[in-house]
Structures are given as C-alpha cells and as structure tokens.
Scaffold this motif. Sequence first.
Motif, PDB file in Angstrom:
ATOM      1  N   GLU A 175      31.386  41.813  26.749  1.00  0.00           N
ATOM      2  CA  GLU A 175      31.216  42.538  27.436  1.00  0.00           C
ATOM      3  C   GLU A 175      32.310  43.278  28.130  1.00  0.00           C
ATOM      4  OE1 GLU A 175      28.903  40.984  30.687  1.00  0.00           O
ATOM      5  OE2 GLU A 175      27.184  40.454  29.505  1.00  0.00           O
ATOM      6  N   ARG A 176      32.298  44.153  28.742  1.00  0.00           N
ATOM      7  CA  ARG A 176      33.741  43.880  29.642  1.00  0.00           C
ATOM      8  C   ARG A 176      33.370  44.792  30.984  1.00  0.00           C
ATOM      9  NH1 ARG A 176      32.986  46.229  25.005  1.00  0.00           N
ATOM     10  NH2 ARG A 176      34.202  46.475  23.283  1.00  0.00           N
ATOM     11  N   LEU A 177      34.454  43.742  31.368  1.00  0.00           N
ATOM     12  CA  LEU A 177      34.357  43.702  32.798  1.00  0.00           C
ATOM     13  C   LEU A 177      36.566  44.136  33.626  1.00  0.00           C
ATOM     14  CD1 LEU A 177      33.399  39.762  32.978  1.00  0.00           C
ATOM     15  CD2 LEU A 177      32.264  41.864  33.282  1.00  0.00           C
ATOM     16  N   THR A 178      35.528  44.901  34.710  1.00  0.00           N
ATOM     17  CA  THR A 178      36.871  45.559  34.984  1.00  0.00           C
ATOM     18  C   THR A 178      37.244  45.314  36.558  1.00  0.00           C
ATOM     19  OG1 THR A 178      36.163  47.747  33.941  1.00  0.00           O
ATOM     20  CG2 THR A 178      37.959  48.036  35.375  1.00  0.00           C
ATOM     21  N   LEU A 179      38.922  44.668  36.540  1.00  0.00           N
ATOM     22  CA  LEU A 179      38.909  44.513  37.491  1.00  0.00           C
ATOM     23  C   LEU A 179      40.197  45.555  38.233  1.00  0.00           C
ATOM     24  CD1 LEU A 179      40.001  41.123  36.764  1.00  0.00           C
ATOM     25  CD2 LEU A 179      38.387  41.388  38.214  1.00  0.00           C
ATOM     26  N   SER A 180      40.779  45.892  39.384  1.00  0.00           N
ATOM     27  CA  SER A 180      41.099  46.754  40.241  1.00  0.00           C
ATOM     28  C   SER A 180      42.430  45.942  40.521  1.00  0.00           C
ATOM     29  CB  SER A 180      41.068  47.189  41.559  1.00  0.00           C
ATOM     30  OG  SER A 180      39.699  47.745  41.501  1.00  0.00           O
ATOM     31  N   VAL A 181      43.308  46.432  39.784  1.00  0.00           N
ATOM     32  CA  VAL A 181      44.908  45.489  39.508  1.00  0.00           C
ATOM     33  C   VAL A 181      45.812  46.264  40.841  1.00  0.00           C
ATOM     34  CG1 VAL A 181      46.824  44.614  38.331  1.00  0.00           C
ATOM     35  CG2 VAL A 181      45.068  44.938  37.241  1.00  0.00           C
ATOM     36  N   THR A 182      45.654  44.829  42.363  1.00  0.00           N
ATOM     37  CA  THR A 182      46.879  45.849  43.280  1.00  0.00           C
ATOM     38  C   THR A 182      48.634  44.281  43.000  1.00  0.00           C
ATOM     39  OG1 THR A 182      45.269  43.985  44.527  1.00  0.00           O
ATOM     40  CG2 THR A 182      45.070  46.297  44.890  1.00  0.00           C
ATOM     41  N   GLU A 183      47.975  43.584  42.648  1.00  0.00           N
ATOM     42  CA  GLU A 183      49.173  42.549  42.280  1.00  0.00           C
ATOM     43  C   GLU A 183      49.628  41.791  41.135  1.00  0.00           C
ATOM     44  OE1 GLU A 183      52.072  40.809  42.674  1.00  0.00           O
ATOM     45  OE2 GLU A 183      52.027  41.462  44.824  1.00  0.00           O
ATOM     46  N   PRO A 184      50.279  42.214  40.531  1.00  0.00           N
ATOM     47  CA  PRO A 184      50.289  41.514  39.071  1.00  0.00           C
ATOM     48  C   PRO A 184      50.403  40.184  38.828  1.00  0.00           C
ATOM     49  CG  PRO A 184      51.592  42.922  39.375  1.00  0.00           C
ATOM     50  CD  PRO A 184      51.115  43.270  40.715  1.00  0.00           C
ATOM     51  N   THR A 207      29.476  38.116  33.751  1.00  0.00           N
ATOM     52  CA  THR A 207      28.729  38.213  32.362  1.00  0.00           C
ATOM     53  C   THR A 207      27.566  37.584  32.443  1.00  0.00           C
ATOM     54  OG1 THR A 207      29.031  36.071  31.159  1.00  0.00           O
ATOM     55  CG2 THR A 207      30.811  38.181  31.268  1.00  0.00           C
ATOM     56  N   ARG A 208      26.528  38.304  31.685  1.00  0.00           N
ATOM     57  CA  ARG A 208      25.297  37.848  31.684  1.00  0.00           C
ATOM     58  C   ARG A 208      24.675  36.781  30.637  1.00  0.00           C
ATOM     59  NH1 ARG A 208      26.058  39.841  26.634  1.00  0.00           N
ATOM     60  NH2 ARG A 208      24.624  39.129  24.672  1.00  0.00           N
ATOM     61  N   VAL A 209      23.769  36.097  31.327  1.00  0.00           N
ATOM     62  CA  VAL A 209      23.532  35.303  30.315  1.00  0.00           C
ATOM     63  C   VAL A 209      23.439  34.575  29.059  1.00  0.00           C
ATOM     64  CG1 VAL A 209      21.892  32.842  31.379  1.00  0.00           C
ATOM     65  CG2 VAL A 209      22.425  33.315  32.879  1.00  0.00           C
ATOM     66  N   VAL A 210      24.381  34.596  28.429  1.00  0.00           N
ATOM     67  CA  VAL A 210      22.848  33.921  27.065  1.00  0.00           C
ATOM     68  C   VAL A 210      22.687  32.801  26.793  1.00  0.00           C
ATOM     69  CG1 VAL A 210      23.731  33.848  24.557  1.00  0.00           C
ATOM     70  CG2 VAL A 210      24.885  35.650  26.445  1.00  0.00           C
ATOM     71  N   GLU A 228      45.059  53.329  47.279  1.00  0.00           N
ATOM     72  CA  GLU A 228      47.047  54.328  46.907  1.00  0.00           C
ATOM     73  C   GLU A 228      47.862  52.835  47.157  1.00  0.00           C
ATOM     74  OE1 GLU A 228      45.606  52.733  51.050  1.00  0.00           O
ATOM     75  OE2 GLU A 228      45.369  54.575  49.531  1.00  0.00           O
ATOM     76  N   ASP A 229      46.861  51.175  47.039  1.00  0.00           N
ATOM     77  CA  ASP A 229      48.175  49.974  46.242  1.00  0.00           C
ATOM     78  C   ASP A 229      46.725  49.893  45.244  1.00  0.00           C
ATOM     79  OD1 ASP A 229      48.765  49.967  49.211  1.00  0.00           O
ATOM     80  OD2 ASP A 229      47.452  48.148  49.469  1.00  0.00           O
ATOM     81  N   MET A 230      45.999  50.041  44.676  1.00  0.00           N
ATOM     82  CA  MET A 230      45.877  50.160  43.334  1.00  0.00           C
ATOM     83  C   MET A 230      46.821  50.389  42.379  1.00  0.00           C
ATOM     84  SD  MET A 230      42.339  50.507  41.141  1.00  0.00           S
ATOM     85  CE  MET A 230      42.715  52.387  40.719  1.00  0.00           C
ATOM     86  N   MET A 231      47.349  49.520  41.337  1.00  0.00           N
ATOM     87  CA  MET A 231      48.960  50.157  40.293  1.00  0.00           C
ATOM     88  C   MET A 231      47.568  50.345  38.818  1.00  0.00           C
ATOM     89  SD  MET A 231      50.573  46.727  40.404  1.00  0.00           S
ATOM     90  CE  MET A 231      51.778  46.994  38.797  1.00  0.00           C
ATOM     91  N   GLY A 232      46.491  50.122  39.118  1.00  0.00           N
ATOM     92  CA  GLY A 232      45.482  50.554  37.752  1.00  0.00           C
ATOM     93  C   GLY A 232      44.606  49.205  37.717  1.00  0.00           C
ATOM     94  N   LEU A 233      43.796  49.728  36.063  1.00  0.00           N
ATOM     95  CA  LEU A 233      42.118  48.820  36.008  1.00  0.00           C
ATOM     96  C   LEU A 233      42.667  47.998  35.280  1.00  0.00           C
ATOM     97  CD1 LEU A 233      39.133  52.112  36.176  1.00  0.00           C
ATOM     98  CD2 LEU A 233      40.552  49.131  38.602  1.00  0.00           C
ATOM     99  N   LEU A 234      42.091  46.768  34.731  1.00  0.00           N
ATOM    100  CA  LEU A 234      42.574  46.086  33.543  1.00  0.00           C
ATOM    101  C   LEU A 234      41.317  45.321  33.412  1.00  0.00           C
ATOM    102  CD1 LEU A 234      44.182  43.303  32.080  1.00  0.00           C
ATOM    103  CD2 LEU A 234      43.635  41.780  33.702  1.00  0.00           C
ATOM    104  N   ARG A 235      40.908  46.205  31.988  1.00  0.00           N
ATOM    105  CA  ARG A 235      40.033  45.667  31.072  1.00  0.00           C
ATOM    106  C   ARG A 235      39.193  44.526  30.667  1.00  0.00           C
ATOM    107  NH1 ARG A 235      37.200  50.496  29.357  1.00  0.00           N
ATOM    108  NH2 ARG A 235      36.591  50.579  31.538  1.00  0.00           N
ATOM    109  N   ILE A 236      38.952  43.487  31.051  1.00  0.00           N
ATOM    110  CA  ILE A 236      38.691  42.531  30.437  1.00  0.00           C
ATOM    111  C   ILE A 236      36.738  42.333  29.690  1.00  0.00           C
ATOM    112  CG2 ILE A 236      38.418  39.891  30.591  1.00  0.00           C
ATOM    113  CD1 ILE A 236      39.523  40.085  33.184  1.00  0.00           C
ATOM    114  N   HIS A 237      37.888  42.033  27.823  1.00  0.00           N
ATOM    115  CA  HIS A 237      37.081  42.180  27.479  1.00  0.00           C
ATOM    116  C   HIS A 237      36.279  40.611  26.508  1.00  0.00           C
ATOM    117  CE1 HIS A 237      35.152  43.056  22.926  1.00  0.00           C
ATOM    118  NE2 HIS A 237      34.128  43.133  23.690  1.00  0.00           N
ATOM    119  N   VAL A 238      35.159  39.991  27.535  1.00  0.00           N
ATOM    120  CA  VAL A 238      35.046  38.712  27.159  1.00  0.00           C
ATOM    121  C   VAL A 238      33.609  38.651  26.088  1.00  0.00           C
ATOM    122  CG1 VAL A 238      33.373  36.765  28.004  1.00  0.00           C
ATOM    123  CG2 VAL A 238      34.994  38.434  29.612  1.00  0.00           C
ATOM    124  N   GLN A 239      34.301  38.408  24.688  1.00  0.00           N
ATOM    125  CA  GLN A 239      33.911  38.748  23.596  1.00  0.00           C
ATOM    126  C   GLN A 239      32.893  37.652  23.385  1.00  0.00           C
ATOM    127  OE1 GLN A 239      37.906  38.543  21.861  1.00  0.00           O
ATOM    128  NE2 GLN A 239      37.456  40.595  21.668  1.00  0.00           N
TER     129      GLN A 239
END
Length: 165
Positions: free
Chosen positions: A54-63, A41-44, A2-13
């Motif tokens: 790679e796409r990493l996803t964080l839960s955002v509660t506090e922007p 991310t994985r090791v290169v 209930e505290d989550m605002m949404g998800l932030l997808r970070i595409h680490v290019q």
Amino acid sequence: MEDMMGLLRIHVQRGVNLAVRDMKSSDPYVVVKMGKQKLKTRVVKRNVNPEWDERLTLSVTEPNLPITLFVYDKDTFSFDDKMGDAHFDIAQFVEVLRMRSEGLPDGTVITKVQPSRENCLAEESCIIWSNGKLVQNMILRLRNVECGEIELQLQWIDVPSSRGL
C-alpha cells in the motif's frame, strides 16, 4: 498549502515475522504518523508475514519531524493489540533531494544510511536514483515487541503549488 514542501509517498510493502497476538496468528495493520497526520493500511487477516503493498502519502511541511510507525493486531471485541513500533526521519532523504540527481544512471546509489540508536533500521538503507525518481528502501526493526520488521520504500513527490525544497 503554501507551507507544504512536497509529498512523501510511503510504500508499505510487507511485515516480516510479526508477533502473534491471537491464538495462532495476528490480523496486523500499520498506522503511520507524522505530526498531526495519521494514515493506516488495511488489515491483513491471520498473517504474521503480511503483504500490504500500500502507498500512503504524507504532506511534508517540516522535514525534521520524525515519522512513527505503529503495528496493531485488529481485534473484534476488544481494543486492538500493540505489535510494536518504529520511527525514522527523512532529513537525509530531503538533503539528497536538494542535490538534484537528474541525469544519473538508473540504479545509482547516492548515499547509504547506517543503522544506529537514533533510527530503527534493521540494516543499511540505500537512497537510490531509480526510474527517474529518488527512492529510499528501508527495513525497520519494531521496538517494544518480541519480534518483527516492516519493509518500506520512500519516494518524494513535488507539488507545483508548494514552496518546494
């Protein structure tokens, strides 16, 4: 939830011109932290210009919480070597999200974020309406290291059961 605002997808290019930490190269990976969340991310192997895609996803509660990126060189027989860090915040990205940009033509630049002492942007970062979604492309200059940049793209994901923006 209930505290989550949404998800932030970070595409680490990719990484560009990262520091050499082994004999001739490095085995880089990225760790992304926001509050108590930590993703990586994985090791290169043997590459100072790695393509993670790679796409990493964080839960955002506090922007207003900053997001910190750490780059490391993976070592087998010792502690991993630091290859720099960078930080950015998503407050302006979230502010633009609240404006509701639906209906804009594809590719519309909504606002631009300038590099400053408060962020690690290597150049101007545009928040764009693209394919029906709001995205922000950014190039972060790594600190506490001799060289290196990380290219990212941010994208917001609404979650129906969250409190929203």
